[in-house]
Design an enzyme around this catalytic site. Sequence first.
Site: not given
Ligand SMILES: *Cc1c(COP(=O)(O)O)cnc(C)c1O
Length: 352
Positions: A34, A249
């Site tokens: 994702k 800044y």
């Molecule tokens: C993003 C996600 C993961 C992966 O988690 P990590 O901590 O990056 O390994 C696993 N399960 C779900 C439901 C997620 O949304």
Amino acid sequence: MRPLLARISLDALTHNLEIARRHAGSARILSVVKASAYGHGLARAARALVASDGFAVLNIDEAVQLRQMGIEQPILMLEGPFDAEEMAACAEFNLMPVLHSPHQLEWLGQAGKPLQVFVKINSGMNRLGFALADFETVVERVNAHPQVAEVALMTHFATADEDFGIDWQWQRFLEKALPTGLPISAANSAAILRYPETHRDWVRAGIMLYGASPFTDVSAAEVGLRPAMTLQSRIIALQSLKPGEAVGYGLTYMADEAVRVGIVACGYADGYPRHAPTGTPVLVNGRRTRTLGRVSMDMLAVDLTRLPDAGIGSPVVLWGEGMPVEDVARAAGTISYELLCALAPRVALHEE
Ligand SMILES: *Cc1c(COP(=O)(O)O)cnc(C)c1O
């Protein structure tokens, strides 16, 4: 050309999947891609992770992109369909929806053909998932649905990366899940690395594939992970501060001695966190130093006082090889995930 770029190591991605494999044993690995594979680029990451047993994405278009590039493994829709049309798309593209709420069950009839579904149970995170109290009713209803071919059970841990651990969720989930004999998916990266009892049938590997540690007390290197993204740039200007002079800044950093400053081509419009304070670690010429003052939109300042060899054109690593992204994240009061995902589209990704 502006010298900022992010190098993406396909080898590191493949290597990190191997590490996940070593931990996961016989459990099947869903590579979570994702958010453009946590900023690494969806198609590129999927190619490097082609030995995965499956993939997990957020949006239908990500899943369709994977199918169009020839990915044939199972694809999990992490938040399930967002509307009835997406349920039909799950059938069309052979995707596995997560069913986490009653309104999604109403859409099952529109699938068009029987689906492999994951029923998500809320075991304590209170974000997505059916209540434990409704477990039997929901599983029975989904199991009996004519448009459901296979059912797996899923839950997500709120504290797998923290001292609090997973037991408080795992025990109450398992008590309901085990008697069904259905396949189980629970482990994220932290649980893959720390809680083998949660591996079961499908694990969901995210951050570890990208070479960052999910823990605050264990580094990525300690578990054999290699950073897949190196955000690098160069020094484009030099300044000499006298005591009492400031940089950037708001004049938030003031020199108390003679300070040699390097200006780096990288700023918050590139995804570098603006809230990173003076002292955030950064690598110049392969040596660790610190940022000075506020991060600007397109630039930031670093301390070269003790790096006399550094000058115009010296290489800078903001995070990645030699500069763990977790260390930068910690200094900036955030987590590696946010830094990787927030890399701006204007930063060119160079695959190697
Ligand atoms: C993003 C996600 C993961 C992966 O988690 P990590 O901590 O990056 O390994 C696993 N399960 C779900 C439901 C997620 O949304």
